[in-house]
Write a protein that holds these residues in place. Structure first.
Motif, PDB file in Angstrom:
ATOM      1  N   THR A  34       0.844  -1.197   0.000  1.00  0.00           N
ATOM      2  CA  THR A  34       0.000   0.000   0.000  1.00  0.00           C
ATOM      3  C   THR A  34       0.876   1.243   0.000  1.00  0.00           C
ATOM      4  N   ARG A  35       0.287   2.381  -0.259  1.00  0.00           N
ATOM      5  CA  ARG A  35       0.963   3.691  -0.240  1.00  0.00           C
ATOM      6  C   ARG A  35       2.142   3.767  -1.210  1.00  0.00           C
ATOM      7  N   ILE A  36       1.942   3.210  -2.388  1.00  0.00           N
ATOM      8  CA  ILE A  36       2.979   3.238  -3.424  1.00  0.00           C
ATOM      9  C   ILE A  36       2.271   3.327  -4.779  1.00  0.00           C
ATOM     10  N   ILE A 122      -2.038  -5.737   6.476  1.00  0.00           N
ATOM     11  CA  ILE A 122      -1.088  -6.328   7.415  1.00  0.00           C
ATOM     12  C   ILE A 122       0.200  -5.506   7.366  1.00  0.00           C
ATOM     13  N   PHE A 123       0.695  -5.144   8.546  1.00  0.00           N
ATOM     14  CA  PHE A 123       1.923  -4.366   8.647  1.00  0.00           C
ATOM     15  C   PHE A 123       3.072  -5.314   8.964  1.00  0.00           C
ATOM     16  N   SER A 151       3.250  -1.721   4.709  1.00  0.00           N
ATOM     17  CA  SER A 151       1.919  -2.310   4.860  1.00  0.00           C
ATOM     18  C   SER A 151       1.511  -2.963   3.550  1.00  0.00           C
ATOM     19  N   TYR A 152       0.764  -4.055   3.659  1.00  0.00           N
ATOM     20  CA  TYR A 152       0.306  -4.801   2.491  1.00  0.00           C
ATOM     21  C   TYR A 152      -1.183  -5.083   2.613  1.00  0.00           C
ATOM     22  N   LEU A 153      -1.884  -4.908   1.507  1.00  0.00           N
ATOM     23  CA  LEU A 153      -3.288  -5.290   1.445  1.00  0.00           C
ATOM     24  C   LEU A 153      -3.336  -6.777   1.146  1.00  0.00           C
TER      25      LEU A 153
END
Length: 171
Positions: A34-36, A122-123, A151-153
């Protein structure tokens, strides 16, 4: 007439090739950063077994926590329960609506009656503690396979052959 037939066959082959490459057929467990802007998909191929677990060591009280899940309705995730030893910071000490908390042999078991979600984030903490995805008899060390501090979705979805080539298969 013969030239038209050859062009038709070539066009048909190109269309079939495109369908094979770009049609999302393979069901996977996907971890997408996330956030990329252009995230890579890290994935684990889905087999017949729909149950999986996440095992981690709690960062504060340093005891093992097991979370139980299963895939339902093709791509949704049902939270089945949690197993843990300590009622310290971050761990439920009571059951909420549609949950049951029991204690056996020094462990707490939190069961969810019907908690179904589409995905979760998930972090991957930058601590040397376990974070393992367990599927069938295989364990995937997420601290080794994914980037710490990100972090990953997490979701269950279908990927095309092209998306799998671009992504990273976890081993």
């Amino acid at each position: 007439m013969r030239k038209r037939r050859i062009v038709f066959v070539i066009a048909l082959c190109c269309i079939c090739f495109g369908i094979i490459i770009f049609l999302p057929l393979q069901k996977v467990f996907a971890f997408t950063e996330t956030r990329i802007d252009n995230p890579k998909v890290h994935y684990i191929p889905f087999a017949a077994d729909d149950a999986f677990r996440i095992r981690y060591t709690h960062s504060i009280h340093k005891s093992e926590v097991l979370e139980y899940y299963q895939c339902v309705e093709e791509k949704r995730i049902q939270m089945l329960g949690m197993e843990y030893e300590d009622l310290a910071i971050g761990m439920p000490g009571y059951a909420e609506e549609n949950q049951t908390l029991t204690q056996r042999d020094g462990k707490y078991f939190l069961q969810f009656d019907n908690e179904v979600i589409d995905n979760f984030t998930i972090f991957i903490g930058d601590l040397d503690l376990d974070l393992v995805f367990v599927y069938k008899n295989d364990e995937y060390d997420l601290k080794k396979d994914l980037q710490r501090g990100k972090s990953y979705l997490f979701e269950v979805k279908r990927l095309s052959l092209y998306e799998r080539w671009k992504g990273v298969r976890l081993k």
